[in-house]
Write an enzyme that holds these catalytic residues in place. Structure first.
Site: not given
Ligand SMILES: Cc1ncc(COP(=O)(O)O)c(C=O)c1O
Length: 415
Positions: A238, A314, A341
């Protein structure tokens, strides 16, 4: 973002001392390029920040499992955090000592657990009471050392990050609640074939808030306080990366200092992924077409969401720069898109770029983490090659070749 390794020299983008154009000319596009020097430098920065601790860094292979990268990080002193038997296999191939592998994951299969136990993987981060029983039972049947267990704690703390990469809140599938951990710790003797030795937490990626981590660690310590046999705290990954120049990310020292008073008497494990490889990698693409439509400028490249899905998945931002530094400062808001596409096939929204023309290459920055590992063959696209610029900063190698149509067809039959 540009940095000491991904930088312009005489107006041409380089990875360390290697002109990216040179790689492009020989390998073609799209291509991932990694600076091993930068990855090792990032590892060193984390090792230095936590130097006052009894700390062990397990690089999180899910961020980028390139074998050459793993090998160099392991030689630089890292263990590996693996979330599947496949990642354990890669970690072992790269030369990781089994005892320096942490096996994490919310849904480990019995086969994966048996494989990890047979290989004497050092740590199992447990996320389920039934999983704990399964490890104990398999360990009683296979020839292995007693595995070390770290119970993964879900502290019910919301990290200030994108909801898809937050993992420590109550509604998340990850970890065990305080009640369940307290119960498991109280009945360690029910699991005689394993060694309860640690507690684990990971409240999310891109953590901007050192205080949330401090609160989570503090709650974890409360749980293990009555058990002097639990001496290891795995604080997960993190550590954040700045994707934009003005991203307010705390540095690694700030994290280490916030936690120091709490963790000084414990062995600390860390599982950083992104903070080691994100800013050491770029995805190089070529401009295929430029289209002005509906008041917007679209630069259509030969890279797409199948090579880098983060912007589509995201809404992640990556800076994008031309390989040849523009002569002046004129820039236009540009939508950088791929050939896939899907309207979601966007690599960059409102990126400030000079007037681009077909054939002009671009580099998508900070693409080393969660890039190639999430690449797919969607639209029957070939996954791109990976190039490593070696730690000397001067030489480079193709560490994985571009896929071929045969690669894609090999596992399929026409019936
Ligand atoms: C348990 C665990 N550890 C470590 C990591 C690595 O996180 P990061 O790449 O943000 O350092 C993750 C990412 O999802 C994770 O789930």
């Amino acid at each position: 973002m540009l940095n000491d390794s991904i930088h312009y020299i005489n107006g041409s983008l380089h990875c360390d001392a290697v002109p990216v154009q040179e790689i492009l000319a020989q390998v073609g596009s799209p291509v991932y390029v990694y600076s091993l020097k930068r990855a090792l430098h990032n590892l060193k920065r984390i090792q230095t920040a936590f130097a006052g601790y009894d700390a062990h860094i397990h690089y999180s292979a899910k961020a980028n499992a390139n074998l050459t990268l793993l090998r160099h990080l392991v030689q630089g002193g890292a263990g590996i955090d693996a979330v599947s038997a496949g990642e354990i296999h890669r970690a072992l191939l790269a030369g990781t000592a089994p005892s320096n592998i942490v096996f994490a994951g919310v849904g480990k299969t019995p086969d994966e657990l048996a494989y990890a136990l047979e290989k004497n993987v050092g740590w199992f981060n447990v996320e389920n009471v039934a999983e704990c029983g399964l490890i104990d039972s398999i360990a009683s049947q296979v020839d292995c050392l007693p595995p070390h267990i770290a119970l993964r704690f879900n502290p019910d703390i919301s990290a200030s990050t994108h909801p898809y990469i937050a993992t420590g809140h109550g509604g998340a599938k990850f970890g065990l609640t305080a009640d369940v951990i307290a119960d498991l710790l109280a009945r360690q003797s029910d699991f005689p074939n394993v060694v309860f030795a640690g507690i684990h937490l990971h409240i999310g990626s891109q953590l901007h808030d050192t205080d949330a981590t401090r609160q989570a660690v503090s709650a974890a310590l409360d749980l293990i306080k009555p058990y002097p046999n639990i001496r290891t705290v795995n604080i997960g990954g993190g550590l954040p990366v700045a994707y934009k120049a003005d991203d307010p990310v705390p540095d690694f020292d700030a994290f280490a200092q916030t936690l120091a008073p709490l963790l000084k008497d414990y062995t600390v494990l860390l599982e950083p992924g992104r903070s080691i490889i994100a800013d050491a990698g770029i995805l190089v693409a070529n401009t295929l077409y430029v289209k002005k439509q509906a008041g917007q400028t679209f630069v259509i490249t030969d890279a797409s969401m199948s090579e880098l899905i983060r912007p589509a998945l995201y809404q992640a931002h990556h800076e994008i720069v031309p390989l040849i530094e523009p002569a002046d400062d004129t820039r236009y808001a540009t939508q950088v898109v791929g050939p896939v596409c899907e309207t979601a096939d966007v690599l960059g929204r409102n990126i400030l770029l000079p007037d681009m023309s077909p054939g002009e290459p671009l580099a998508i920055l900070n693409a080393g983490a969660y890039g190639m590992v999430m690449a797919s063959n969607y639209n029957q696209r070939l996954r791109p090659p990976e190039v490593a610029v070696m730690p000397d900063g001067q030489t480079w190698q193709i560490t994985r070749r571009r896929e071929t149509w045969d690669d894609l067809l090999r596992m399929e039959a026409i019936l």
